[in-house]
Design a protein around this motif. Structure first.
Motif, PDB file in Angstrom:
ATOM      1  N   HIS A  20       0.842  -1.206   0.000  1.00 50.07           N
ATOM      2  CA  HIS A  20       0.000   0.000   0.000  1.00 50.07           C
ATOM      3  C   HIS A  20       0.876   1.254   0.000  1.00 50.07           C
ATOM      4  CE1 HIS A  20      -3.423   2.578   0.784  1.00 50.07           C
ATOM      5  NE2 HIS A  20      -2.761   3.110   1.797  1.00 50.07           N
ATOM      6  N   TYR A  21       1.932   1.237   0.784  1.00 49.99           N
ATOM      7  CA  TYR A  21       2.817   2.405   0.852  1.00 49.99           C
ATOM      8  C   TYR A  21       3.522   2.636  -0.488  1.00 49.99           C
ATOM      9  CZ  TYR A  21       6.612   5.502   2.084  1.00 49.99           C
ATOM     10  OH  TYR A  21       7.489   6.554   2.099  1.00 49.99           O
ATOM     11  N   PHE A  22       4.119   1.589  -1.066  1.00 51.06           N
ATOM     12  CA  PHE A  22       4.888   1.768  -2.295  1.00 51.06           C
ATOM     13  C   PHE A  22       4.023   1.981  -3.524  1.00 51.06           C
ATOM     14  CE2 PHE A  22       8.448  -0.428   0.039  1.00 51.06           C
ATOM     15  CZ  PHE A  22       9.193   0.731   0.173  1.00 51.06           C
ATOM     16  N   ASP A  23       2.764   1.593  -3.462  1.00 47.29           N
ATOM     17  CA  ASP A  23       1.849   1.862  -4.577  1.00 47.29           C
ATOM     18  C   ASP A  23       1.623   3.363  -4.774  1.00 47.29           C
ATOM     19  OD1 ASP A  23       1.390  -0.696  -5.527  1.00 47.29           O
ATOM     20  OD2 ASP A  23      -0.318  -1.051  -4.193  1.00 47.29           O
ATOM     21  N   ARG A  24       1.942   4.155  -3.768  1.00 44.94           N
ATOM     22  CA  ARG A  24       1.763   5.612  -3.870  1.00 44.94           C
ATOM     23  C   ARG A  24       2.753   6.256  -4.844  1.00 44.94           C
ATOM     24  NH1 ARG A  24       2.204   7.606   2.211  1.00 44.94           N
ATOM     25  NH2 ARG A  24       3.900   8.589   1.095  1.00 44.94           N
ATOM     26  N   PHE A  25       3.831   5.561  -5.144  1.00 41.06           N
ATOM     27  CA  PHE A  25       4.885   6.119  -5.995  1.00 41.06           C
ATOM     28  C   PHE A  25       4.772   5.556  -7.410  1.00 41.06           C
ATOM     29  CE2 PHE A  25       6.393   5.979  -1.656  1.00 41.06           C
ATOM     30  CZ  PHE A  25       6.779   7.295  -1.451  1.00 41.06           C
ATOM     31  N   SER A  26       5.020   6.384  -8.382  1.00 40.20           N
ATOM     32  CA  SER A  26       4.937   5.937  -9.780  1.00 40.20           C
ATOM     33  C   SER A  26       6.097   4.991 -10.092  1.00 40.20           C
ATOM     34  CB  SER A  26       4.987   7.135 -10.725  1.00 40.20           C
ATOM     35  OG  SER A  26       6.297   7.688 -10.735  1.00 40.20           O
TER      36      SER A  26
END
Length: 85
Positions: A20-26
């Motif tokens: 969930h955290y890393f999905d925030r970054f392109s």
């Protein structure tokens, strides 16, 4: 020139929280990551490869030394058991 920084500490180690955290970054941003330091958790290795395709995966020194110390002690105990007290 060391530019390493801690940007975030997540509240837990669950795979769902991490993804969930890393999905925030392109993907473009994540491809710029050069290295990721982690412990020997196999889930982390998979996540690093998935989210940071260009990053070098580095196992942190603490866990390497810990693993070597455990292995050395296992061998030491096995050898000592071969002899009478």
């Amino acid at each position: 020139n060391d530019t390493s920084q801690i940007y975030q500490i997540l509240p837990d180690r669950l795979k769902s929280s991490i993804t969930h955290y890393f999905d925030r970054f392109s993907l473009k941003e994540r491809k710029r990551v050069k290295s990721v330091s982690t412990d020997l958790n196999s889930h982390y290795q998979g996540l690093v490869r998935r989210y940071f395709p260009n990053a070098k995966l580095v196992v942190d020194r603490f866990h390497i030394v810990s693993m070597l110390t455990r292995a050395f002690n296992q061998v030491r105990v096995a050898v000592m058991k071969q002899f009478d007290p």
